[in-house]
Design a protein around this motif. Structure first.
Motif, PDB file in Angstrom:
ATOM      1  N   ALA A 167      -7.725   6.102   8.940  1.00 32.48           N
ATOM      2  CA  ALA A 167      -8.114   5.169   9.633  1.00 32.48           C
ATOM      3  C   ALA A 167      -7.675   4.653  10.944  1.00 32.48           C
ATOM      4  O   ALA A 167      -8.313   4.466  11.977  1.00 32.48           O
ATOM      5  CB  ALA A 167      -8.322   3.817   8.848  1.00 32.48           C
ATOM      6  N   VAL A 168      -6.651   4.747  11.072  1.00 30.72           N
ATOM      7  CA  VAL A 168      -5.699   4.603  12.449  1.00 30.72           C
ATOM      8  C   VAL A 168      -6.179   5.718  13.314  1.00 30.72           C
ATOM      9  O   VAL A 168      -6.348   5.308  14.655  1.00 30.72           O
ATOM     10  CB  VAL A 168      -4.142   4.531  12.196  1.00 30.72           C
ATOM     11  N   PRO A 200       0.928  -1.108   0.093  1.00 33.63           N
ATOM     12  CA  PRO A 200      -0.059   0.106   0.002  1.00 33.63           C
ATOM     13  C   PRO A 200       0.847   1.184   0.072  1.00 33.63           C
ATOM     14  O   PRO A 200       2.066   1.363   0.607  1.00 33.63           O
ATOM     15  CB  PRO A 200      -0.739  -0.154   1.283  1.00 33.63           C
ATOM     16  N   ARG A 221      -1.733   5.903   3.342  1.00 29.92           N
ATOM     17  CA  ARG A 221      -2.997   5.455   2.965  1.00 29.92           C
ATOM     18  C   ARG A 221      -4.142   5.109   4.091  1.00 29.92           C
ATOM     19  O   ARG A 221      -5.101   5.519   4.226  1.00 29.92           O
ATOM     20  CB  ARG A 221      -2.906   4.154   1.948  1.00 29.92           C
ATOM     21  N   ASP A 222      -3.504   4.705   5.254  1.00 30.22           N
ATOM     22  CA  ASP A 222      -4.189   4.161   6.261  1.00 30.22           C
ATOM     23  C   ASP A 222      -4.394   5.063   7.409  1.00 30.22           C
ATOM     24  O   ASP A 222      -4.536   4.643   8.516  1.00 30.22           O
ATOM     25  CB  ASP A 222      -4.233   2.816   6.604  1.00 30.22           C
ATOM     26  N   ASP A 223      -3.745   6.269   7.285  1.00 31.25           N
ATOM     27  CA  ASP A 223      -3.517   7.231   8.463  1.00 31.25           C
ATOM     28  C   ASP A 223      -4.763   7.658   9.099  1.00 31.25           C
ATOM     29  O   ASP A 223      -4.916   7.766  10.223  1.00 31.25           O
ATOM     30  CB  ASP A 223      -2.476   8.410   8.029  1.00 31.25           C
ATOM     31  N   ARG A 256      -8.895   7.447  13.408  1.00 35.05           N
ATOM     32  CA  ARG A 256     -10.154   7.069  13.831  1.00 35.05           C
ATOM     33  C   ARG A 256     -10.335   5.910  14.746  1.00 35.05           C
ATOM     34  O   ARG A 256     -11.206   5.938  15.729  1.00 35.05           O
ATOM     35  CB  ARG A 256     -11.198   6.765  12.495  1.00 35.05           C
ATOM     36  N   ALA A 257      -9.716   4.838  14.614  1.00 34.34           N
ATOM     37  CA  ALA A 257      -9.689   3.714  15.311  1.00 34.34           C
ATOM     38  C   ALA A 257      -9.186   4.172  16.703  1.00 34.34           C
ATOM     39  O   ALA A 257      -9.629   3.592  17.905  1.00 34.34           O
ATOM     40  CB  ALA A 257      -8.803   2.513  14.781  1.00 34.34           C
TER      41      ALA A 257
END
Length: 69
Positions: free
Chosen positions: A31-32, A23, A27-29, A34-35
């Motif tokens: 989402a992390v 990836p 890309r997932d920053d 929010r989690a």
């Protein structure tokens, strides 16, 4: 070495070996984050507190702080 340079090396290596592409960095920053926020709210509820929404808390701080005249 920057994250972009490492990503480019990893994609080249993956294409040479027939592996799936990694990836892209960052890309997932969101989402992390929010989690982590959801987990913090979950822990607050388990500890007997209230799951407060961060936007409401920030808005309350802005609206209730004294304004200079």
């Amino acid at each position: 070495m920057t994250a972009i340079e490492q990503y480019l090396m990893d994609t080249y290596r993956a294409s040479q070996h027939g592996d799936p592409m990694p990836p892209p960095p960052g890309r997932d920053d969101v989402a992390v984050v929010r989690a982590a926020r959801s987990y913090q709210q979950f822990r607050a509820v388990l500890d007997g507190g209230e799951a407060r929404h961060p936007w409401r808390a920030a808005l309350r701080r802005i609206l209730t702080r004294p304004r200079p005249c």
